[in-house]
Motif scaffolding. Structure first.
Motif, PDB file in Angstrom:
ATOM      1  N   TYR A 157     -77.102  14.086 -26.056  1.00 26.30           N
ATOM      2  CA  TYR A 157     -77.719  13.117 -26.975  1.00 26.30           C
ATOM      3  C   TYR A 157     -76.658  12.320 -27.715  1.00 26.30           C
ATOM      4  O   TYR A 157     -76.823  11.110 -27.950  1.00 26.30           O
ATOM      5  N   ALA A 158     -75.554  12.969 -28.077  1.00 23.38           N
ATOM      6  CA  ALA A 158     -74.469  12.247 -28.757  1.00 23.38           C
ATOM      7  C   ALA A 158     -73.891  11.163 -27.859  1.00 23.38           C
ATOM      8  O   ALA A 158     -73.506  10.086 -28.337  1.00 23.38           O
ATOM      9  N   GLU A 159     -73.844  11.431 -26.565  1.00 24.09           N
ATOM     10  CA  GLU A 159     -73.274  10.465 -25.627  1.00 24.09           C
ATOM     11  C   GLU A 159     -74.275   9.405 -25.195  1.00 24.09           C
ATOM     12  O   GLU A 159     -73.898   8.256 -24.921  1.00 24.09           O
ATOM     13  N   HIS A 160     -75.557   9.760 -25.118  1.00 25.37           N
ATOM     14  CA  HIS A 160     -76.568   8.832 -24.585  1.00 25.37           C
ATOM     15  C   HIS A 160     -77.851   8.865 -25.422  1.00 25.37           C
ATOM     16  O   HIS A 160     -78.927   9.230 -24.924  1.00 25.37           O
ATOM     17  N   PRO A 161     -77.794   8.449 -26.676  1.00 25.22           N
ATOM     18  CA  PRO A 161     -79.031   8.405 -27.473  1.00 25.22           C
ATOM     19  C   PRO A 161     -80.037   7.402 -26.921  1.00 25.22           C
ATOM     20  O   PRO A 161     -81.238   7.525 -27.186  1.00 25.22           O
ATOM     21  N   GLU A 162     -79.560   6.441 -26.130  1.00 28.06           N
ATOM     22  CA  GLU A 162     -80.463   5.432 -25.573  1.00 28.06           C
ATOM     23  C   GLU A 162     -81.307   5.975 -24.427  1.00 28.06           C
ATOM     24  O   GLU A 162     -82.255   5.316 -23.971  1.00 28.06           O
TER      25      GLU A 162
END
Length: 703
Positions: A393-398
């Protein structure tokens, strides 16, 4: 084709006759039933008196748009952007492949829409698949506001008896019935899956006929892993008409010029033998969906979740594995809690790496030690789930569903990945490939524990236009793409489908998995009712069922360990209890039941099923007949008083078996007792229940 305006589709024992109606403006059902039913006046030919409605509103139309059918329920609602709602089409051609497949084209040149009604029989079954293809033939985009797959007309005389499956989490697949003399019945799910509340399955009978016996029974099941709706109408004039299809999340699907939308397939089934006969039709169909994987024996599974929860470490898991192997288990599955950051349900999802703290000597060494005990190894995963505290999630919240400027709702302390995105699909595929490629894993339990909320995709991949998104269909396509990849790239891996229990059980999932998990509720009497409903719609070889120590949720009356084992043997046997706490006597009994399951599982999974009574009766059971009739397996349960007292003192309970040859002798494999088929059909198989003997597995061998 029997003429210019009528076509016949034939399954193993049934005929489905389609004709043109309304001066060629729509297709309608002429007859549906046993071979020969098409000869004679159509039972669907209703009165032509149509005061205050149009002829199309009274017709048994196979599929018809709003415009032609403005009052009693259309299957398609379409318009051009900014234009009027409705379609007025005409028949433009048919293509038939004998009596096995049919395509009927209808065209609206003003709207710029071609609608193709598609039919295909399934060899070896009494199932006809129906779907619709919608093509934008004009130069203006179309908005499709209702896109049902098909409509099904039932030749009922006195209104409809509807049988459906309803419930909630931990109480799925409860068999329900209602009589619909007039009006509408509707059920749906907008949870991005079939859902716990209703199953996309319905059976329809004439309300004037008995539910069982030689009663014509019609059934539908929608092959769709997303939002769906089924509605049944008892229409003016006495017709009963059922519509089924997907529900667009955005309220409408945009169809660009030249594009074609294909609806989900609707499986339509018929049996002349009531609900019990219809169940056998669905079982045969699902064995065909399973294909070559039917040749694999369904192994005895041990799952560690109920014993250890999130507290997963190699030492405790190996202790359980050794105990499971001693009982005769063939497969050991580590459930939730095996990966980094997963100490409870607030973290870890998305970071699919074995937790070094839990496996200090290495994960592969742990797997090897399990396999050295003679068992296969499996893992639980939740590929669509993501924890806000995860590295992913930190790397890809999108990558999660969200709406700009709106708060995110956490369900089970997690969010949901947008599996409709190709980059998310690629991530999931790469993750599963890595797990299955790097480790000796032969079983994968795919879970989904939360429905989509705040379902949007702001700032998505290049080219995404929020006005043209179809997020529900995209997620389904992504989910099926990953499952198809698993089947192709890892054909040796057994895949279990799960969604917080039975929230994702439908034919698209069943065609791509080996078993599914009907419910998180494993309590004995609760589970019996769940499985009773499940088996009306789905085959035993798909039904994973565990023996646990769980107490009843809805029916707390205790039952024996034997009751729990016979319950689980009725499908695919698994164990989920903390077997470290079982007594030597319990372990010895469990070993015997596991051996018995291994002896009969081929009959249970490949045989013809009869459901004998229901959990509402003091005694109920299930009869499985081996292909060829050599063996019968009967699972039976006492569901009545806790003391096992019979209805009449001194007289055993009896279950009348079905479908046997009266003058053939059947011998009980264990006791040696001989019964004629006539005796078993008319007097029944006896069961002398006591407080300590509340379930039984009987194997009868045909002499």
């Amino acid at each position: 084709m029997t003429g210019q305006e009528q076509w016949l589709l034939r399954t193993d024992t049934t005929t489905y006759a389609v004709a043109l109606g309304g001066d060629g403006r729509w297709a309608e059902l002429a007859a549906w039933g046993p071979h020969g039913v098409e000869h004679g006046p159509s039972p669907m030919d209703r009165s032509q008196r149509t005061h205050f409605i149009t002829p199309a509103d009274a017709a048994p139309a196979e599929y018809i748009p709003y415009g032609l059918r403005p009052f009693t329920g259309a299957d398609l609602v379409a318009r051009q952007s900014g234009g009027d709602r409705g379609s007025w089409w005409r028949f433009t051609g048919a293509t038939a492949d004998g009596d096995r497949a049919l395509r009927l084209d209808f065209t609206d040149e003003v709207l710029g829409l071609r609608t193709t009604l598609c039919y295909e029989t399934v060899p070896g079954t009494d199932v006809i698949l129906r779907w619709t293809e919608l093509t934008c033939t004009g130069d203006r985009e179309l908005r499709l506001e209702r896109i049902d797959s098909a409509a099904v007309n039932v030749p009922a005389q006195g209104g409809a008896r509807l049988t459906y499956l309803a419930g909630q989490w931990s109480q799925e697949f409860q068999l329900k019935q209602l009589e619909l003399e007039r009006g509408r019945f509707e059920m749906e799910s907008t949870q991005g899956a079939a859902g716990h509340a209703y199953a996309p399955w319905l059976a329809v009978q004439d309300a004037a006929a008995p539910a069982e016996g030689a009663t014509p029974t019609y059934g539908i099941a929608l092959e769709w892993s997303g939002n769906w709706r089924i509605s049944a109408d008892a229409e003016p004039g006495g017709s009963v008409r059922v519509r089924a299809g997907r529900v667009p999340h955005e309220g409408a699907v945009r169809l660009a010029p030249g594009a074609t939308l294909t609806t989900p397939r609707l499986a339509c089934a018929f049996s002349a033998d009531g609900l019990d006969g219809l169940a056998r039709v669905w079982h045969r169909y699902e064995r065909l969906l399973t294909g070559d994987r039917m040749n694999r024996p369904r192994k005895v599974l041990y799952n560690s979740w109920e014993a250890t929860g999130f507290d997963v470490d190699a030492a405790a898991q190996l202790e359980l594995a050794k105990a499971a192997a001693d009982l005769g288990a063939e497969l050991f599955v580590v459930d939730d809690g095996w990966f980094t950051g997963r100490h409870d349900d607030t973290g870890g999802l998305g970071d699919w790496e074995p937790d070094p703290a839990g496996f200090p000597d290495g994960f592969d060494r742990f797997v090897d030690e399990v396999r050295a005990l003679g068992m296969d190894f499996g893992l639980w995963v939740e590929p669509e789930g993501i924890s806000p505290r995860s590295k992913l999630y930190a790397e890809h919240p999108e990558w999660v569903y969200r709406l700009d400027g709106r708060p995110a709702t956490l369900v089970r302390n997690q969010l949901l990945l947008d599996l409709g995105r190709t980059d998310v699909q690629d991530f999931v595929i790469a993750t599963l490939d890595r797990l299955l490629g790097d480790h000796a894993i032969s079983y994968l339990k795919w879970d989904m524990n939360r429905p989509p909320t705040e379902r949007g995709r702001p700032g998505g991949p290049s080219g995404d236009d929020p006005e043209h998104l179809d997020l529900d269909a995209a997620h389904v396509a992504g989910y099926l793409r990953v499952l198809d990849h698993l089947r192709t790239a890892h054909p040796h891996v057994t895949v279990e489908g799960c969604a917080g229990g039975g929230a994702r059980v439908e034919h698209a999932t069943l065609a791509r998995t080996d078993v599914v998990w009907p419910s998180d509720n494993t309590a004995p009497l609760d589970r019996l009712r769940i499985q009773y409903g499940y088996l009306h719609a789905h085959a035993p070889h798909t039904m994973s069922s565990w023996v646990t120590d769980a107490a009843g949720v809805f029916d707390p009356r205790p039952r024996s360990l034997a009751f729990r084992f016979v319950n689980s043997i009725a499908g695919v046997l698994g164990i989920g209890a903390d077997i470290r706490e079982w007594t030597p006597e319990q372990c010895a009994e469990a070993t015997e039941w596991i051996d018995r399951y291994k002896d009969v599982r081929d009959v249970v999974h490949h045989g013809e099923v009869h459901l004998l009574g229901s959990p509402a009766d003091p005694t109920c059971g299930i009869q499985y007949e081996e292909p060829g009739g050599g063996r019968l397996v009967v699972t039976a349960w006492s569901t009545g008083a806790l003391d096992g007292a019979p209805l009449v003192p001194g007289r055993p309970a009896r279950l009348r078996l079905r479908g046997l040859v009266p003058d053939v002798v059947y011998t009980d494999q264990d006791s040696g007792t001989r019964y004629s088929g006539a005796h078993l059909l008319h007097s029944g198989l006896p069961f002398a229940w006591t407080a300590g003997h509340d379930a039984e597995l009987v194997v009868l061998v045909r002499q």
